[in-house]
Every structure is written in C-alpha cells, then in structure tokens.
Design an enzyme around this catalytic site. Sequence first.
Site, short mmCIF file in Angstrom:
data_model
loop_
_atom_site.label_atom_id
_atom_site.label_comp_id
_atom_site.label_asym_id
_atom_site.label_seq_id
_atom_site.Cartn_x
_atom_site.Cartn_y
_atom_site.Cartn_z
N SER A 8 22.38 39.33 40.37
CA SER A 8 21.69 40.50 39.84
C SER A 8 20.58 40.91 40.80
O SER A 8 19.80 40.07 41.25
CB SER A 8 21.09 40.17 38.48
OG SER A 8 20.07 41.09 38.17
N HIS A 32 25.80 42.49 40.61
CA HIS A 32 25.54 42.79 39.19
C HIS A 32 24.39 43.80 39.10
O HIS A 32 23.28 43.53 39.55
CB HIS A 32 25.17 41.47 38.50
CG HIS A 32 24.94 41.56 37.03
ND1 HIS A 32 25.96 41.50 36.10
CD2 HIS A 32 23.79 41.67 36.32
CE1 HIS A 32 25.44 41.57 34.88
NE2 HIS A 32 24.13 41.68 34.98
N ASP A 34 22.04 45.87 36.68
CA ASP A 34 21.51 45.94 35.31
C ASP A 34 20.98 47.33 35.02
O ASP A 34 19.95 47.74 35.57
CB ASP A 34 20.38 44.92 35.14
CG ASP A 34 20.92 43.49 35.11
OD1 ASP A 34 21.76 43.21 34.24
OD2 ASP A 34 20.50 42.68 35.95
N MET A 36 19.32 49.72 32.41
CA MET A 36 18.54 49.65 31.16
C MET A 36 17.91 51.00 30.87
O MET A 36 17.43 51.67 31.79
CB MET A 36 17.44 48.60 31.30
CG MET A 36 17.93 47.24 31.70
SD MET A 36 16.58 46.04 31.66
CE MET A 36 17.40 44.61 32.39
N HIS A 65 26.28 46.29 34.33
CA HIS A 65 25.94 45.74 33.01
C HIS A 65 25.11 46.80 32.30
O HIS A 65 23.93 46.97 32.62
CB HIS A 65 25.17 44.43 33.22
CG HIS A 65 24.70 43.81 31.94
ND1 HIS A 65 23.76 42.79 31.91
CD2 HIS A 65 25.04 44.04 30.64
CE1 HIS A 65 23.55 42.43 30.67
NE2 HIS A 65 24.30 43.18 29.87
N MET A 67 23.03 48.15 29.62
CA MET A 67 22.18 47.85 28.47
C MET A 67 21.56 49.16 28.02
O MET A 67 20.36 49.40 28.16
CB MET A 67 21.11 46.82 28.88
CG MET A 67 21.70 45.43 29.04
SD MET A 67 20.62 44.33 29.97
CE MET A 67 21.07 44.81 31.63
N MET A 136 25.29 36.62 26.71
CA MET A 136 23.90 36.63 27.21
C MET A 136 23.25 35.29 26.91
O MET A 136 23.32 34.79 25.78
CB MET A 136 23.10 37.75 26.54
CG MET A 136 23.48 39.18 26.95
SD MET A 136 23.38 39.51 28.72
CE MET A 136 21.64 39.25 29.06
N ASP A 172 24.83 35.34 31.60
CA ASP A 172 23.79 36.13 32.27
C ASP A 172 22.44 35.80 31.65
O ASP A 172 22.23 35.99 30.45
CB ASP A 172 24.12 37.62 32.07
CG ASP A 172 23.12 38.55 32.73
OD1 ASP A 172 22.21 38.07 33.44
OD2 ASP A 172 23.26 39.78 32.54
C1 DX5 Z 1 18.67 40.55 31.77
C2 DX5 Z 1 19.71 40.94 32.80
C3 DX5 Z 1 20.04 39.88 33.76
C4 DX5 Z 1 18.89 39.43 34.60
C5 DX5 Z 1 19.15 38.05 35.08
O1 DX5 Z 1 18.67 41.48 30.75
O2 DX5 Z 1 20.90 41.31 32.17
O3 DX5 Z 1 21.13 40.25 34.58
O4 DX5 Z 1 18.68 40.22 35.72
O5 DX5 Z 1 18.01 37.61 35.72
P1 DX5 Z 1 17.63 36.08 35.68
O6 DX5 Z 1 18.71 35.36 36.45
O7 DX5 Z 1 16.31 36.05 36.35
O8 DX5 Z 1 17.57 35.64 34.26
ZN ZN Z 2 22.67 41.56 33.45
#
Ligand code: DX5
Ligand code: ZN
Length: 219
Positions: A8, A32, A34, A36, A65, A67, A136, A172
């Site tokens: 990520s 990956h 993220d 959001m 991913h 969110m 998760m 994750d």
């Molecule tokens: C959290 C994300 C993850 C996050 C993982 O909501 O979906 O992908 O970036 O980061 P670490 O490995 O630091 O938990």
């Molecule tokens: Zn993620």
Amino acid sequence: MDIRITPSILNADFDHLDSEINRIAHVSDLIHLDVMDNIFVPNFTFDFSTASEIIQNCPIGIDAHLMVADVDKIAPQYAEFGCASVTIHAEATADIASTLKNIKAQGSRAGLGIKPKTDIDNYAQFIDDVDMFLIMTVEPGFGGQKFMADMMDKVRKTRKLIGTRPIWLQVDGGVSLETIEIAVEAGADTFVAGSAVFKSEDPAKMITALRMRALETVH
Ligand code: DX5
Ligand code: ZN
C-alpha cells in the site's frame, strides 16, 4: 499456495508518488491503492481524477481498495480505467452481485472486502462472483494501526469457504514481518503492507523479506 505482496502506498510520500512506486514496483505483485472518501471512512486520499493519474502512470497493475460509500457506480469505472483488481466493501455496496459482475465485465478482478466487525457468513453466497476476499485486519481508514490477530478465525473460515477455488484471500492492516506468519498459517495468500514497507529503510528489501517470510511459513 502462491503468495502475493501488494504494498500500500498510503504511507508513501504523496508528493513523489511516481518515484515511490518505482522503488517497489519490481518486487511487488500489484500496487495497493487505498481510495478513501471521508464518508465510508474518516479519511480522504484521492478522488477519481487523481487516482486515474496514478493508475495510468503505474508500471505494474493496481489493486484498488475502494473505501467509499455508494461504491456501485464508481467501482466499474476504476475497472474500466485499467485496474488489475477492484475491491468493494460489502458494507458500502447496494447490489454486491451486480457490482462484482460489472467490475469483471470491464476486465478487472473483483474483490469483496469486509471490516473487522462484519462476519463473512453473510457473504458466502457471493463466492462464485468474487476473485478475491479481503479481510480487514484493522478498522479501515488509516495506515500504521495494530494488526488484529483476532481476525484470524475469520481468515480460517474464509479459507475453508474458498476450498479449491482459485480465489485470492487478502489481509490488509498491520501486516509486518512479525504478523505475516500467523496470517499465512490462517490461510491468507495476498498481503497488503503499508507502513511496514514505507517506514523501513529499504522498501523493496522489506517487500522481499515479507515474501520470504510468507513462503517459509507455507513450506
Ligand atoms: C487501511 C488501508 C490499508 C493501509 C495498510 O484502511 O486499507 O491498506 O494502508 O497500512 P498498514 O500496513 O500500515 O496497516
Ligand atoms: Zn487497503
């Protein structure tokens, strides 16, 4: 069992994302991403236009991913834009089966993710629609949180459900050299790691170390 590491970039330097990605692409299976929206999770990363630029410039496939709330409409657009994999959250999707189908229709793998408090049992019915389940191991929203080892029962249950199907099982959140082993033992085969990678001195070396640790655990 094949092992995939999908780092990520949430904890990478957002001002120099291209070079951050180039540091790790050669040792990563997918990057990956993220996404959001500050609605589904209390944090914002990228809108579609910024994400599109990252996807377009990435030298390897993107594992998006999502969110974001009301994900049904936007998810196929990420697929259409060329993501290798697009994961939606069960909690944010009005019509899971249709949205997974729409993602696949655009040529992308379709993933279904669930938050820590969500049980996998309610989603077993989508087994033939998914290419990946995402369990998760932190509350989604932020990198750098502690790995929730109590999610391993859910990982084991999902592995059992998958059986011999070629469905990836991703975890994750909080994945590191210390936690990857128990996730492998529970049956995960695809690993997101954010801060473990980007807070280390040599991100590429850390990805290789995570992969080695996972492979040693499998054998
Ligand atoms: C959290 C994300 C993850 C996050 C993982 O909501 O979906 O992908 O970036 O980061 P670490 O490995 O630091 O938990
Ligand atoms: Zn993620």
